[in-house]
Design a protein around this motif. Structure first.
Motif, PDB file in Angstrom:
ATOM      1  N   GLY A  12     -17.930   4.790  48.412  1.00 35.09           N
ATOM      2  CA  GLY A  12     -16.985   5.827  48.041  1.00 35.09           C
ATOM      3  C   GLY A  12     -16.363   6.459  49.254  1.00 35.09           C
ATOM      4  O   GLY A  12     -16.557   6.006  50.385  1.00 35.09           O
ATOM      5  N   ASP A  13     -15.626   7.492  49.011  1.00 36.23           N
ATOM      6  CA  ASP A  13     -14.984   8.218  50.096  1.00 36.23           C
ATOM      7  C   ASP A  13     -14.721   9.633  49.622  1.00 36.23           C
ATOM      8  O   ASP A  13     -14.900   9.957  48.443  1.00 36.23           O
ATOM      9  N   ASN A  14     -14.296  10.471  50.518  1.00 31.26           N
ATOM     10  CA  ASN A  14     -14.022  11.867  50.214  1.00 31.26           C
ATOM     11  C   ASN A  14     -12.608  12.227  50.629  1.00 31.26           C
ATOM     12  O   ASN A  14     -12.087  11.716  51.610  1.00 31.26           O
ATOM     13  N   ILE A  15     -12.038  13.112  49.869  1.00 29.05           N
ATOM     14  CA  ILE A  15     -10.753  13.707  50.211  1.00 29.05           C
ATOM     15  C   ILE A  15     -10.962  15.210  50.171  1.00 29.05           C
ATOM     16  O   ILE A  15     -11.482  15.748  49.190  1.00 29.05           O
ATOM     17  N   ILE A 160     -18.627  19.332  57.744  1.00 31.05           N
ATOM     18  CA  ILE A 160     -19.071  18.534  56.614  1.00 31.05           C
ATOM     19  C   ILE A 160     -19.298  17.121  57.126  1.00 31.05           C
ATOM     20  O   ILE A 160     -18.368  16.484  57.624  1.00 31.05           O
ATOM     21  N   PRO A 161     -20.531  16.616  57.028  1.00 32.31           N
ATOM     22  CA  PRO A 161     -20.776  15.269  57.548  1.00 32.31           C
ATOM     23  C   PRO A 161     -19.988  14.221  56.761  1.00 32.31           C
ATOM     24  O   PRO A 161     -19.799  14.352  55.556  1.00 32.31           O
ATOM     25  N   GLU A 162     -19.523  13.226  57.459  1.00 29.72           N
ATOM     26  CA  GLU A 162     -18.789  12.145  56.797  1.00 29.72           C
ATOM     27  C   GLU A 162     -19.765  11.357  55.940  1.00 29.72           C
ATOM     28  O   GLU A 162     -20.861  10.995  56.368  1.00 29.72           O
ATOM     29  N   ALA A 166     -20.756   7.452  46.871  1.00 32.06           N
ATOM     30  CA  ALA A 166     -20.329   8.143  45.651  1.00 32.06           C
ATOM     31  C   ALA A 166     -21.356   7.867  44.553  1.00 32.06           C
ATOM     32  O   ALA A 166     -21.654   6.719  44.267  1.00 32.06           O
ATOM     33  N   LYS A 167     -21.881   8.924  43.982  1.00 36.95           N
ATOM     34  CA  LYS A 167     -22.840   8.765  42.885  1.00 36.95           C
ATOM     35  C   LYS A 167     -22.142   8.570  41.558  1.00 36.95           C
ATOM     36  O   LYS A 167     -22.731   8.080  40.608  1.00 36.95           O
ATOM     37  N   PHE A 168     -20.867   8.993  41.479  1.00 32.72           N
ATOM     38  CA  PHE A 168     -20.108   8.913  40.246  1.00 32.72           C
ATOM     39  C   PHE A 168     -18.743   8.303  40.545  1.00 32.72           C
ATOM     40  O   PHE A 168     -18.320   8.225  41.682  1.00 32.72           O
ATOM     41  N   ASP A 169     -18.040   7.898  39.493  1.00 28.49           N
ATOM     42  CA  ASP A 169     -16.714   7.325  39.685  1.00 28.49           C
ATOM     43  C   ASP A 169     -15.769   8.343  40.311  1.00 28.49           C
ATOM     44  O   ASP A 169     -14.902   8.001  41.109  1.00 28.49           O
ATOM     45  N   PHE A 170     -15.942   9.595  39.909  1.00 23.43           N
ATOM     46  CA  PHE A 170     -15.071  10.653  40.421  1.00 23.43           C
ATOM     47  C   PHE A 170     -15.841  11.962  40.372  1.00 23.43           C
ATOM     48  O   PHE A 170     -16.438  12.295  39.352  1.00 23.43           O
ATOM     49  N   SER A 171     -15.863  12.675  41.467  1.00 22.45           N
ATOM     50  CA  SER A 171     -16.482  13.998  41.531  1.00 22.45           C
ATOM     51  C   SER A 171     -15.470  14.969  42.105  1.00 22.45           C
ATOM     52  O   SER A 171     -14.782  14.660  43.067  1.00 22.45           O
ATOM     53  N   LEU A 172     -15.433  16.153  41.495  1.00 21.56           N
ATOM     54  CA  LEU A 172     -14.605  17.225  42.027  1.00 21.56           C
ATOM     55  C   LEU A 172     -15.530  18.384  42.345  1.00 21.56           C
ATOM     56  O   LEU A 172     -16.240  18.861  41.476  1.00 21.56           O
TER      57      LEU A 172
END
Length: 174
Positions: A12-15, A160-162, A166-172
């Motif tokens: 996964g990745d983060n935005i 925030i560490p890189e 991803a534990k889920f398809d999409f997290s907000l």
């Protein structure tokens, strides 16, 4: 857009972004007699509806598991997961939808001590190794915000560490 793999992977990745209108959102929530959590959750439901065109949206959300006064002095992290299902119709007015989400939240939070694992077991959910047991989307709301660190004679920055998982398809997370 993509075919689900047979076995869940955690790539996964983060935005990251920042809400610039927090005061206006809080004022609107006060006028609508809802919490910021309920308002943002409603907006997230609508976003997912727009992306998927599915009327039934199920979202997982973590809750603090310290309702029992006996746990007040116990060290540790007590968290449970609630499963929130909402039906969305394009004909709903936002205010009506917000009221539905508010009622769902109130009812669900009244039962927040029911363990998620027990819920999965009691409902005899058929497990699929390519996905989470009951939901694929997580909504996390932390009302405290980021803690401020002040150390005399030191410059301190919140990092925030890189993380590429991803534990889920999409997290907000708000």
């Amino acid at each position: 857009e993509f075919e689900r793999p047979n076995i869940k992977n955690f790539e996964g990745d983060n935005i990251y972004g920042k809400l610039s209108n927090v005061k206006q959102i809080n004022e609107l929530c006060k006028n609508l007699n809802v919490t910021t959590y309920m308002f943002l959750l409603s907006c997230f439901y609508i976003l997912l509806y727009k992306y998927t065109m599915q009327n039934d949206i199920i979202i997982g959300t973590p809750v603090v598991g310290r309702n029992n006064p006996k746990l007040a002095d116990v060290i540790g992290m007590f968290v449970n997961t609630l499963v929130l299902k909402q039906n969305i119709q394009s004909t709903n007015k936002f205010s009506d939808f917000l009221t539905m989400v508010k009622n769902t939240c109130i009812n669900s939070f009244n039962h927040q001590t029911y363990p998620f694992d027990e819920l999965v077991k009691d409902l005899n959910v058929v497990r699929d190794p390519s996905r989470n047991a009951m939901f694929d989307v997580m909504f996390i709301y932390e009302s405290g915000g980021r803690p401020e660190f002040k150390v005399k004679d030191l410059d301190v920055e919140y990092l925030i560490p890189e993380n590429k998982t991803a534990k889920f398809d999409f997290s907000l997370e708000v």
